[in-house]
Scaffold this motif. Structure first.
Motif, mmCIF file in Angstrom:
data_model
loop_
_atom_site.group_PDB
_atom_site.id
_atom_site.type_symbol
_atom_site.label_atom_id
_atom_site.label_comp_id
_atom_site.label_asym_id
_atom_site.label_seq_id
_atom_site.Cartn_x
_atom_site.Cartn_y
_atom_site.Cartn_z
ATOM 1 N N GLY A 161 0.801 -1.220 0.000
ATOM 2 C CA GLY A 161 0.000 0.000 0.000
ATOM 3 C C GLY A 161 0.833 1.269 0.000
ATOM 4 N N PHE A 162 2.148 1.112 0.152
ATOM 5 C CA PHE A 162 3.022 2.290 0.164
ATOM 6 C C PHE A 162 4.148 2.096 -0.855
ATOM 7 N N PRO A 163 3.789 2.034 -2.150
ATOM 8 C CA PRO A 163 4.810 1.719 -3.165
ATOM 9 C C PRO A 163 5.871 2.811 -3.280
ATOM 10 N N ALA A 164 7.049 2.403 -3.737
ATOM 11 C CA ALA A 164 8.132 3.374 -3.948
ATOM 12 C C ALA A 164 8.010 3.982 -5.343
ATOM 13 N N LYS A 165 8.362 5.245 -5.467
ATOM 14 C CA LYS A 165 8.419 5.943 -6.759
ATOM 15 C C LYS A 165 9.788 6.608 -6.799
ATOM 16 N N ASP A 166 10.545 6.365 -7.860
ATOM 17 C CA ASP A 166 11.924 6.898 -7.959
ATOM 18 C C ASP A 166 12.718 6.599 -6.674
ATOM 19 N N GLY A 167 12.547 5.410 -6.157
ATOM 20 C CA GLY A 167 13.315 5.015 -4.981
ATOM 21 C C GLY A 167 12.830 5.608 -3.680
ATOM 22 N N GLU A 168 11.641 6.226 -3.715
ATOM 23 C CA GLU A 168 11.151 6.855 -2.492
ATOM 24 C C GLU A 168 9.744 6.354 -2.158
ATOM 25 N N LEU A 169 9.543 6.074 -0.887
ATOM 26 C CA LEU A 169 8.248 5.589 -0.412
ATOM 27 C C LEU A 169 7.172 6.649 -0.633
ATOM 28 N N THR A 170 5.969 6.191 -0.988
ATOM 29 C CA THR A 170 4.855 7.125 -1.160
ATOM 30 C C THR A 170 3.710 6.773 -0.206
ATOM 31 N N GLN A 210 7.953 15.024 -0.296
ATOM 32 C CA GLN A 210 6.987 16.038 -0.719
ATOM 33 C C GLN A 210 5.913 16.214 0.366
ATOM 34 N N LEU A 211 5.510 15.084 0.936
ATOM 35 C CA LEU A 211 4.504 15.148 1.989
ATOM 36 C C LEU A 211 5.053 15.914 3.202
ATOM 37 N N ALA A 212 6.336 15.687 3.506
ATOM 38 C CA ALA A 212 6.971 16.405 4.615
ATOM 39 C C ALA A 212 6.975 17.909 4.335
ATOM 40 N N ASP A 213 7.248 18.271 3.094
ATOM 41 C CA ASP A 213 7.222 19.690 2.728
ATOM 42 C C ASP A 213 5.812 20.255 2.879
ATOM 43 N N ARG A 214 4.833 19.454 2.480
ATOM 44 C CA ARG A 214 3.442 19.894 2.581
ATOM 45 C C ARG A 214 3.028 20.066 4.042
ATOM 46 N N VAL A 215 3.406 19.121 4.869
ATOM 47 C CA VAL A 215 3.072 19.204 6.303
ATOM 48 C C VAL A 215 3.826 20.373 6.941
ATOM 49 N N LYS A 270 9.505 -5.263 20.821
ATOM 50 C CA LYS A 270 9.850 -5.839 19.521
ATOM 51 C C LYS A 270 9.755 -4.740 18.477
ATOM 52 N N ASN A 271 10.449 -4.939 17.363
ATOM 53 C CA ASN A 271 10.487 -3.911 16.325
ATOM 54 C C ASN A 271 9.227 -3.885 15.477
ATOM 55 N N TYR A 272 8.688 -2.721 15.254
ATOM 56 C CA TYR A 272 7.712 -2.505 14.189
ATOM 57 C C TYR A 272 8.476 -2.566 12.860
ATOM 58 N N PRO A 273 7.777 -2.841 11.747
ATOM 59 C CA PRO A 273 8.458 -2.733 10.451
ATOM 60 C C PRO A 273 8.839 -1.272 10.165
ATOM 61 N N VAL A 274 10.027 -1.100 9.603
ATOM 62 C CA VAL A 274 10.593 0.244 9.407
ATOM 63 C C VAL A 274 11.197 0.336 8.006
ATOM 64 N N ALA A 275 11.156 1.519 7.418
ATOM 65 C CA ALA A 275 11.871 1.756 6.145
ATOM 66 C C ALA A 275 12.621 3.081 6.210
ATOM 67 N N ILE A 276 13.707 3.167 5.437
ATOM 68 C CA ILE A 276 14.341 4.462 5.176
ATOM 69 C C ILE A 276 13.675 4.957 3.886
ATOM 70 N N ALA A 277 12.761 5.916 4.041
ATOM 71 C CA ALA A 277 11.810 6.204 2.961
ATOM 72 C C ALA A 277 12.464 6.684 1.675
ATOM 73 N N ASN A 278 13.575 7.378 1.777
ATOM 74 C CA ASN A 278 14.206 7.928 0.571
ATOM 75 C C ASN A 278 15.341 7.043 0.059
ATOM 76 N N ARG A 279 15.409 5.829 0.553
ATOM 77 C CA ARG A 279 16.456 4.898 0.080
ATOM 78 C C ARG A 279 15.854 3.520 -0.198
ATOM 79 N N MET A 280 14.694 3.525 -0.851
ATOM 80 C CA MET A 280 13.988 2.267 -1.068
ATOM 81 C C MET A 280 14.682 1.390 -2.108
ATOM 82 N N ASP A 281 15.531 1.986 -2.968
ATOM 83 C CA ASP A 281 16.188 1.160 -3.986
ATOM 84 C C ASP A 281 17.645 0.854 -3.650
ATOM 85 N N ILE A 282 18.038 1.109 -2.416
ATOM 86 C CA ILE A 282 19.407 0.793 -1.992
ATOM 87 C C ILE A 282 19.397 -0.627 -1.416
#
Lengths: 414, 414
Positions: free
Chosen positions: A16-25, A33-38, A340-352
């Motif tokens: 439900g949170f696909p990456a676009k240009d290596g970045e989570l959406t 972009q969402l961070a800028d908007r917020v 225990k750990n929740y699932p986590v991502a580095i949102a701007n490094r999805m293709d690393i």
């Protein structure tokens, strides 16, 4: 292989949170972009399309006659509750504060119910005036409702919250069976029904809730069967046939490594069978499932930014601008025995693909402030976005936002 | 007796809240009168005379040259911080939000220090402009401070927060030793000092914090000795002799059955001896103890009212209008592994000797909302006041007040 290889349990893949240009959406918008908007991090973002999808999926698999109610304590953000009011059959709330949000959505008060072991006279008075269904939790509360009802000259709609003599097995939290602060022990309900009949109250039905965060279909179905049977036996003592019975919810979501998501198909098929017997005896009684976490939990993320990165005695720390003050559950301090750990991502490094073992912490000056322990994640730097999944329920509202005096995070529904 | 009788551990007797006409008082005011003055329950009440007494007691037993700082994260209520600003030697804070409260007291910014592993550039900028001492937690933060300092044309006052290679034994929480998100590993400090010397920064000293909520005098003294020795060895690398060293705090208070209060006499005598050696080598260095919980924790109570009382399968429940949303620590969800009871009183039944075994719960619709398990207390009724002691620190500000939408409680300093 001569030896069994033991694979470490892993998180279920988030969707439900696909990456676009290596970045989570989220909702098609890149996190940066969402961070800028917020305007600032940290923030919670909830995806309205994912919430709607989840409800649609439930409607697809669960018996069509079952009504779906949203337990808004899971996520009381007004925009979320408003969205839910269009796609569910009712709202369940636990305080006058939540009631105000629910009524503001425009939902029919008759589709709203109020539960909670310690309702004040003030809250009861507000609920009676609003015309919402009150789940009565004790004999004393019943008498109080009858008194206020008379004062207001409004016949209050009431249900009895039953503390059953069984529990929901293998649950994250048990709320039924044995002694409880919730509801009226099932063996006392016949006496209560006798009293209800004498008071000027509109008896609507029963509320039976026995546990939450359960990932075992057969435990859930077993409990639903017991709840429906309990309703059948208690209804014999009722002043009128129940119009509604709320058999609780308890559907869990996979948070931790090794957790498996529930099969709605198994749950739907099982409940269909249970309803055949029940509806033979009580054909006009509406059956309600009350769910909070299951409806919204997987549709939300918590977004933080890396403020500092350091290595201490061989361990790497990502220090974020978020923390336990925004997300107590992810820090392991919300009813959990072991963190225990929740699932986590580095949102701007999805293709690393190159990974680094890191600890993720918040900005608070306390060792309790941990968001991730020894996680293998793409190598992150200062300024990167750390995203925690499964954060759409029991996130912000269940956190001590004032702790240590940092600003509260924003919430957005995308 | 042929057999050893094992006595159940009990709570240490609370003091400072004497009963008048059978009713508990705070600052000489009966709880019921205070509730009327506040206008509603629940509320927190802190006693300014008890706080002052505690500081006076510390001054009596601890070496006179030791400076006492208040870690305001323990209780950031502005009136409390203001009161503290008159009776302690400095304030220690952990966010720009806390800094605003501290500066509003009128305390000299040079006596205020700011620690925290994830300070944002914005927070650092505010701290530099205010002139408070910044405890640097990493090399990257040091460079950031130097950069902002240059931009503002103000020489920032800095100390190095050291992650020591030892821990505070038998502590409620460890914050030093091994890998940590806090501070700079002691073995890296010499390199950092070399860099500090090259930057345009005012080097003030060190901050060494290794744990909290400790009730063992010898562990505390052992850690103080190690901290002072570490300062002596690190100071050899410093650009100038340290003006101040903050050796942390960690003094605990007795919360649970069996906990024993610390002896200030033992701590004072021990620290005096340690200081002799230290001050031979660094006669002009001020030694600071930073304490939060110990200064205010025992001077505050949390007051709730009984909304309902019921018996469920043999167990009695007092259901109050308060709960975990106001007092997370008392519910056992603030870093504790096992929930234990805080000391509790039925405030308006102090002269009743007949006891009843009760469970005390809050008004939230969750089994996590427990304030007392199986406690022997004077028989209570609806309308009675349930008071939780030891609630002056890490109470309201450390709690998820928005959880389930009930109003936030008031705080009063009496």
């Amino acid at each position: 292989m001569t030896k069994m290889e033991k694979k470490k349990p892993e998180h279920v893949a988030t969707h439900g949170f696909p990456a676009k240009d290596g970045e989570l959406t989220v909702g098609g918008i890149k996190i940066s972009q969402l961070a800028d908007r917020v305007g600032s991090t940290p923030f919670y973002a909830y995806d309205r399309a994912l919430i709607s999808e989840r409800i649609a999926e439930m409607r697809k698999y669960l018996p069509p006659q079952v009504k779906l109610h949203f337990a808004m304590k899971a996520n009381p953000m007004p925009a979320v509750v408003h969205h839910m009011s269009h796609i569910v059959d009712g709202l369940d709330l636990a305080s006058a504060g939540e009631m105000a949000i629910a009524l503001d959505t425009g939902m029919d008060p008759a589709l709203i119910s109020f539960a909670g072991p310690g309702k004040t006279s003030q809250e009861l008075s507000q609920a009676i005036a609003a015309g919402v269904l009150i789940n009565m939790e004790s004999f004393a509360e019943m008498e109080n409702i009858a008194r206020i009802s008379k004062e207001q000259d409004i016949v209050a709609k009431v249900a009895i919250r039953v503390n059953p003599d069984f529990e929901l097995k293998s649950s994250g939290m048990k709320m039924g069976g044995g002694p409880q602060q919730f509801g009226v022990d099932s063996e006392e309900v016949p006496a209560m029904l006798k009293r209800v009949a004498k008071l000027d109250l509109d008896f609507i039905g029963f509320h039976i809730f026995s546990g939450s965060q359960n990932l075992n279909e057969s435990s859930l179905l077993e409990t639903q069967e017991k709840a429906l049977n309990l309703v059948l036996s208690l209804s014999k003592h009722a002043p009128n046939m129940p119009k509604k019975v709320n058999i609780g919810g308890g559907f869990g979501i996979p948070y931790f490594p090794g957790d498996k998501p529930l099969s709605l198909q198994i749950l739907g098929n099982g409940l269909s069978k249970l309803l055949q017997k029940f509806q033979n005896e009580l054909p006009d009684t509406e059956v309600v499932l009350e769910l909070g976490r299951y409806m919204v939990g997987e549709s939300g993320v918590y977004v933080t930014k890396v403020i500092d990165k350091k290595t201490s005695r061989g361990e790497v720390y990502l220090i974020t601008d978020g923390g336990m003050h925004h997300h107590l559950a992810a820090s392991g301090n919300f009813g959990q025995l072991i963190r225990k750990n929740y699932p986590v991502a580095i949102a701007n490094r999805m293709d690393i693909s190159e990974k680094e073992k890191v600890n993720i912490v918040g900005c608070l000056c306390t060792p309790l402030d941990r968001l991730g322990d020894k996680m293998n994640l793409p190598q992150a730097e200062i300024g990167d976005y750390v995203v925690l999944f499964q954060s759409g329920a029991y996130g912000l509202s269940a956190s001590p936002t004032a702790f240590l005096g940092h600003p509260a995070p924003y919430e957005v529904l995308v």
